[in-house]
Scaffold this active site. Structure first.
Site, short mmCIF file in Angstrom:
data_model
loop_
_atom_site.label_atom_id
_atom_site.label_comp_id
_atom_site.label_asym_id
_atom_site.label_seq_id
_atom_site.Cartn_x
_atom_site.Cartn_y
_atom_site.Cartn_z
CE LYS A 10 -3.99 -1.98 2.53
NZ LYS A 10 -4.65 -1.93 3.88
CG ASN A 113 -3.41 -2.16 7.43
OD1 ASN A 113 -3.32 -1.95 6.22
ND2 ASN A 113 -4.48 -2.70 7.98
CG HIS A 116 -5.48 -6.10 0.40
ND1 HIS A 116 -6.63 -6.20 1.15
CD2 HIS A 116 -5.66 -6.91 -0.68
CE1 HIS A 116 -7.47 -7.03 0.54
NE2 HIS A 116 -6.91 -7.47 -0.57
CD GLU A 127 -9.24 -8.78 -2.79
OE1 GLU A 127 -8.07 -9.21 -2.64
OE2 GLU A 127 -10.02 -8.57 -1.84
P1 IDP Z 1 -7.78 -6.53 6.38
O1 IDP Z 1 -7.07 -5.51 5.53
O2 IDP Z 1 -6.97 -6.89 7.59
O3 IDP Z 1 -8.30 -7.70 5.61
P2 IDP Z 1 -10.49 -5.42 6.46
O4 IDP Z 1 -11.45 -5.67 7.56
O5 IDP Z 1 -10.78 -6.03 5.13
O6 IDP Z 1 -9.04 -5.78 7.02
O7 IDP Z 1 -10.43 -3.83 6.28
C1 IDP Z 1 -9.79 -3.26 5.17
C2 IDP Z 1 -8.94 -2.10 5.62
O8 IDP Z 1 -9.78 -1.10 6.17
C3 IDP Z 1 -7.98 -2.47 6.73
O9 IDP Z 1 -6.76 -2.98 6.26
C4 IDP Z 1 -7.79 -1.15 7.46
O10 IDP Z 1 -6.77 -0.36 6.87
C5 IDP Z 1 -9.12 -0.45 7.24
N1 IDP Z 1 -9.95 -0.56 8.44
C6 IDP Z 1 -10.58 -1.65 8.92
N2 IDP Z 1 -11.24 -1.39 10.04
C7 IDP Z 1 -11.04 -0.07 10.30
C8 IDP Z 1 -11.47 0.82 11.34
O11 IDP Z 1 -12.19 0.44 12.28
N3 IDP Z 1 -11.04 2.11 11.24
C9 IDP Z 1 -10.25 2.56 10.22
N4 IDP Z 1 -9.82 1.75 9.23
C10 IDP Z 1 -10.21 0.45 9.27
#
Ligand code: IDP
Length: 133
Positions: A10, A113, A116, A127
């Site tokens: 990312k 983070n 992905h 995807e």
């Molecule tokens: P993942 O990337 O670990 O699979 P997902 O639940 O698919 O997690 O969420 C996608 C992205 O959305 C996450 O990587 C994170 O950056 C963001 N995200 C998820 N939950 C939150 C939140 O509660 N606040 C802000 N960003 C979030």
């Protein structure tokens, strides 16, 4: 079972010159890069990628983050690649992520983070279509 999964390195990672370090983690764990491109994601592509989150309060922030600077999209292939790459990446929150996971090593925050990876074989197919057509 030989699988393929879609990974994004990312924007926060590309901005901090971490492409090589992250690819090394995947490659030294036996995953093969079969497709890869550096690109700036469009709003449409980012929104499609995170379609499951479009009703969430953080959706706008997610799309603007993913589109702010270039990212690397890649396909990794290997035995049980979907599960293994998720394990290498770690949990969504870098502060909760296991030792030596990519997010624990390099993640800045829940919002930024670093990586992905697809969460299932079905997501991987969807995807890969979004990022590689
Ligand atoms: P993942 O990337 O670990 O699979 P997902 O639940 O698919 O997690 O969420 C996608 C992205 O959305 C996450 O990587 C994170 O950056 C963001 N995200 C998820 N939950 C939150 C939140 O509660 N606040 C802000 N960003 C979030």
């Amino acid at each position: 079972m030989l699988e393929r999964t879609l990974v994004l390195i990312k924007p926060d990672a590309v901005e901090r010159n971490l492409i090589g370090k992250i690819l090394t983690e995947y490659e030294r764990n036996g995953l093969k890069v079969t497709k890869m491109k550096l690109m700036k994601a469009s709003q449409e592509t980012a929104a499609q990628h995170y379609a499951e989150h479009q009703e969430k309060p953080f959706f706008e922030r997610l799309v603007s983050y993913l589109t702010r600077s270039p990212l690397v999209a890649l396909v990794l292939e290997g035995e049980e690649a979907v599960k293994r790459v998720r394990a290498l990446n770690g949990t969504t929150d870098p502060d909760q992520s296991g030792d030596n996971t990519i997010r624990a090593l390099y993640g800045k925050s829940v919002s930024e983070n670093t990586v992905h990876a697809s969460d299932s074989a079905e997501s991987a197919q969807r995807e890969m279509n979004i990022w590689f057509g």
